[in-house]
Design a protein around this motif. Structure first.
Motif, short mmCIF file in Angstrom:
data_model
loop_
_atom_site.label_atom_id
_atom_site.label_comp_id
_atom_site.label_asym_id
_atom_site.label_seq_id
_atom_site.Cartn_x
_atom_site.Cartn_y
_atom_site.Cartn_z
N HIS A 84 17.74 -27.50 1.64
CA HIS A 84 16.39 -27.87 1.21
C HIS A 84 15.94 -27.02 0.02
O HIS A 84 16.32 -25.85 -0.11
CB HIS A 84 15.38 -27.84 2.36
CG HIS A 84 15.18 -26.52 3.03
ND1 HIS A 84 14.24 -25.62 2.60
CD2 HIS A 84 15.76 -25.96 4.11
CE1 HIS A 84 14.25 -24.56 3.39
NE2 HIS A 84 15.17 -24.73 4.33
N ASP A 114 16.63 -18.64 2.50
CA ASP A 114 16.08 -19.88 3.08
C ASP A 114 15.35 -20.66 2.01
O ASP A 114 14.16 -20.50 1.83
CB ASP A 114 15.16 -19.53 4.25
CG ASP A 114 14.68 -20.74 5.01
OD1 ASP A 114 15.23 -21.83 4.79
OD2 ASP A 114 13.75 -20.60 5.81
N ASP A 115 16.02 -21.51 1.21
CA ASP A 115 17.32 -22.00 1.57
C ASP A 115 18.19 -22.11 0.32
O ASP A 115 19.16 -22.85 0.27
CB ASP A 115 17.11 -23.37 2.23
CG ASP A 115 18.33 -23.85 3.01
OD1 ASP A 115 19.04 -23.00 3.56
OD2 ASP A 115 18.56 -25.06 3.03
N GLU A 148 11.45 -29.48 3.95
CA GLU A 148 12.02 -29.13 5.25
C GLU A 148 11.06 -28.24 6.02
O GLU A 148 10.98 -28.31 7.25
CB GLU A 148 13.37 -28.40 5.05
CG GLU A 148 14.13 -28.16 6.36
CD GLU A 148 13.77 -26.86 7.06
OE1 GLU A 148 14.15 -26.71 8.24
OE2 GLU A 148 13.11 -25.99 6.47
N GLU A 149 10.33 -27.40 5.30
CA GLU A 149 9.58 -26.33 5.95
C GLU A 149 8.33 -26.82 6.68
O GLU A 149 7.83 -26.13 7.56
CB GLU A 149 9.18 -25.26 4.93
CG GLU A 149 10.35 -24.51 4.32
CD GLU A 149 11.03 -23.54 5.30
OE1 GLU A 149 10.58 -23.49 6.47
OE2 GLU A 149 11.99 -22.88 4.90
N GLU A 172 21.71 -23.63 6.24
CA GLU A 172 20.61 -22.73 6.64
C GLU A 172 21.29 -21.39 6.91
O GLU A 172 22.50 -21.34 7.15
CB GLU A 172 19.92 -23.22 7.92
CG GLU A 172 19.09 -24.50 7.77
CD GLU A 172 17.75 -24.30 7.08
OE1 GLU A 172 17.42 -23.15 6.72
OE2 GLU A 172 17.04 -25.30 6.88
ZN LIG Z 1 15.41 -23.35 5.84
#
Ligand SMILES: [Zn+2]
Length: 407
Positions: A84, A114-115, A148-149, A172
Motif C-alpha cells: 500500500h 509500513d509500507d 489500506e490504513e 507488510e
Molecule cells: Zn501497512
C-alpha cells in the motif's frame, strides 16, 4: 542483478518517503487529487517505456490504486503482489517525518517500513525481471494500493475487477517471514440509554454510565471465556477491547446516555456474525441486570475485515517458505499475526500470504525505520517467487515432499 542493491533500494525508498501520502483517516481531505498521487506519478515514471502495462485505477475522490501488469509466456491465472502507498499521519513526530534520514544501513522516515519498504522491494524485483527480459511462468500483477490504513477501499475496489488471481503476496513488515494467518476485526459502538435527573435525586434517574461500566466488565469476562473456547498455536486468542467511551452532559445531572466503542479481534475460523451477536447479547444482558431502567442499542459495523487463514501445508505456503529460507536463513518459519491486512480480502479466490521487510513494532511509531539490507533480501525473495513454478491451483492441501527450490 542491477536493481537489487542497497544503493538502489535506499534511493528509491527515500524518494517514496519524500512523497507524503498521508491517509486522512476519514477526516476531510481538502486537496483535489488523491493522497497517493505523488507516489503514483513516481512509480509511473519508473515503469515508463518498459515492457509492462501501467494503469491508474480510481478508487474515490481521496484514494487511487496503480496497477502494473507484466505478462507471462502463456496465459493463465496471475500472481498478485500488493503493497500500500498510503501512510498514517506523522503529527507526533518532532522532526521531519518526510525528510528521509540515513543511519548506516537504516533508513528513517514515515512509511519506511509500513509500507514503502515492501513497495520498494516489489518494484525492484519487477524492474529487475523486466530489464533481464525474463518472462515469468504466470502473469505478475503489482498493485500499489491506496487506503489500506483506514478503510481498505483500495483492495476492495480492486477485488471488483475481473482479474483471475490465484496467489497473492501482500507486503507488510513481517521480518521476511511468511504470515499465513491473521485475525479478523469487527468495530462498532453501543449506546446505553438511561434517564436524566438532578444529582440530588439520583433515584429518579437511571445512570447510563453505571450501565456502561457493567457492560464493559461483562465484555472482559466474555473475552476470558472466548479465549478458553477458541485458541490458535500461531497467535493470541480473541480480544475484545473497549477503545473509547463518552457519557454525561453536565456535572449535576444523572447521565442519560453513554457511548462505548468496541474493537473485537477474532481468530480465523470463528463465525464473525455469531461472535458479534454473542457480544451484543452480553452487553444487553449486563444493562438489564443493573435493575435500573437501562437499555443498550448497537450501531452498524464501522469496520469488518475478515481473518486470513491460508493453510500451513498449502503448496504456496510451503514453496514461499522454502524461498524465504534460501535467502533469509533456515530459521525463517510460517507465522500468524494478531493484526489485519489487505490479504484477507482476496482469500476467497487466492492463496494469500503476508510477507515483507521491516518490523511491525516500528510501524506507526515515531522514528519508523527499516534496514536496507532487509529490503534488498526481500526483493530477491519476491523475484524468486515471481519466477518460481506455479504451485497447484486446487485440490487437497498437501505438503510438497522435499519442498520447491527457487528458479
Ligand atoms: Zn501497512
Amino acid at each position: 542483478m542491477k536493481w537489487l542493491t542497497r544503493e538502489r533500494a535506499g534511493a528509491m525508498l527515500s524518494d517514496l518517503i519524500a512523497r507524503p501520502s498521508v491517509n486522512p483517516m476519514g477526516r476531510l481531505h481538502s486537496s483535489a487529487t488523491p493522497v497517493e498521487r505523488g507516489v503514483v506519478e513516481y512509480v509511473e515514471g519508473l515503469f515508463a517505456g518498459r515492457d509492462a502495462r501501467v494503469t491508474r485505477l480510481p478508487v474515490s475522490d481521496v484514494h487511487e490504486n496503480l496497477l502494473i501488469e507484466y505478462p507471462a509466456d502463456g496465459s493463465g491465472p496471475a500472481i498478485l503482489f500488493e503493497s500500500h502507498m498510503d501512510v498514517v499521519p506523522a503529527d507526533d513526530w518532532a522532526d521531519e517525518a518526510f525528510v528521509p534520514r540515513r543511519e548506516g544501513d537504516l533508513l528513517i522516515g514515515r512509511g519506511a517500513c509500513d509500507d514503502k519498504g515492501s513497495l520498494t522491494a516489489m518494484i525492484l524485483a519487477l524492474l529487475d525481471l523486466i530489464e533481464a527480459g525474463e518472462r515469468p511462468p504466470r502473469p505478475v500483477l503489482l498493485l500499489c494500493a491506496g487506503d489500506e490504513e483506514y478503510a481498505q477501499t483500495g483492495i476492495k475496489s480492486f477485488c471488483g475487477l475481473p482479474f483471475d488471481i490465484r496467489w497473492g503476496i501482500f507486503g507488510e513488515p513481517t521480518r521476511l517471514e511468511p504470515v499465513v494467518q491473521h485475525k479478523g476485526t469487527l468495530r462498532w459502538d453501543f449506546t446505553v440509554h438511561g434517564r436524566s435527573a438532578h444529582t440530588s435525586r439520583p433515584e429518579l434517574g437511571a445512570n447510563a454510565i453505571l450501565g456502561a461500566i457493567g457492560a464493559v466488565e461483562a465484555l472482559s469476562r466474555l473475552q476470558k471465556d472466548l479465549q478458553r473456547r477458541f485458541a490458535s498455536p500461531l497467535m493470541t486468542g480473541p480480544l475484545l477491547t473497549v477503545s473509547m467511551i463518552r457519557g454525561g452532559r453536565t456535572r449535576n445531572a444523572v447521565p442519560d446516555e453513554c457511548v462505548v466503542s468496541v474493537d473485537f479481534r477474532l481468530l480465523p475460523g470463528m463465525d464473525m456474525q455469531a461472535a458479534r451477536s454473542e457480544a451484543m447479547a452480553v452487553i444487553d444482558d449486563a444493562c438489564s441486570r443493573t435493575g435500573e431502567d437501562l437499555r443498550a442499542t448497537h450501531s452498524d459495523l464501522q469496520l469488518r475485515t475478515p481473518a486470513l487463514s491460508t493453510p500451513l501445508d498449502h503448496p504456496f505456503s510451503r514453496q514461499t517458505l522454502e524461498i524465504c529460507r534460501t535467502y533469509a536463513g533456515p530459521e525463517v518459519d510460517l507465522r500468524g499475526e494478531p493484526y489485519g491486512t489487505d490479504a484477507a480480502w482476496v482469500a476467497d479466490r487466492a492463496a494469500a500470504l503476508v510477507l515483507g521487510p521491516g518490523d511491525i513494532r516500528s510501524a506507526h511509531a515515531v522514528g519508523e525505520r527499516i534496514d536496507l539490507n532487509e529490503v534488498v533480501t526481500c526483493a530477491r525473495i519476491y523475484r524468486a517467487i515471481m519466477t518460481a513454478p506455479p504451485p497447484q491451483l486446487t485440490g487437497p492441501s498437501t505438503a510438497l515432499p522435499g519442498g520447491v527450490h527457487p528458479a
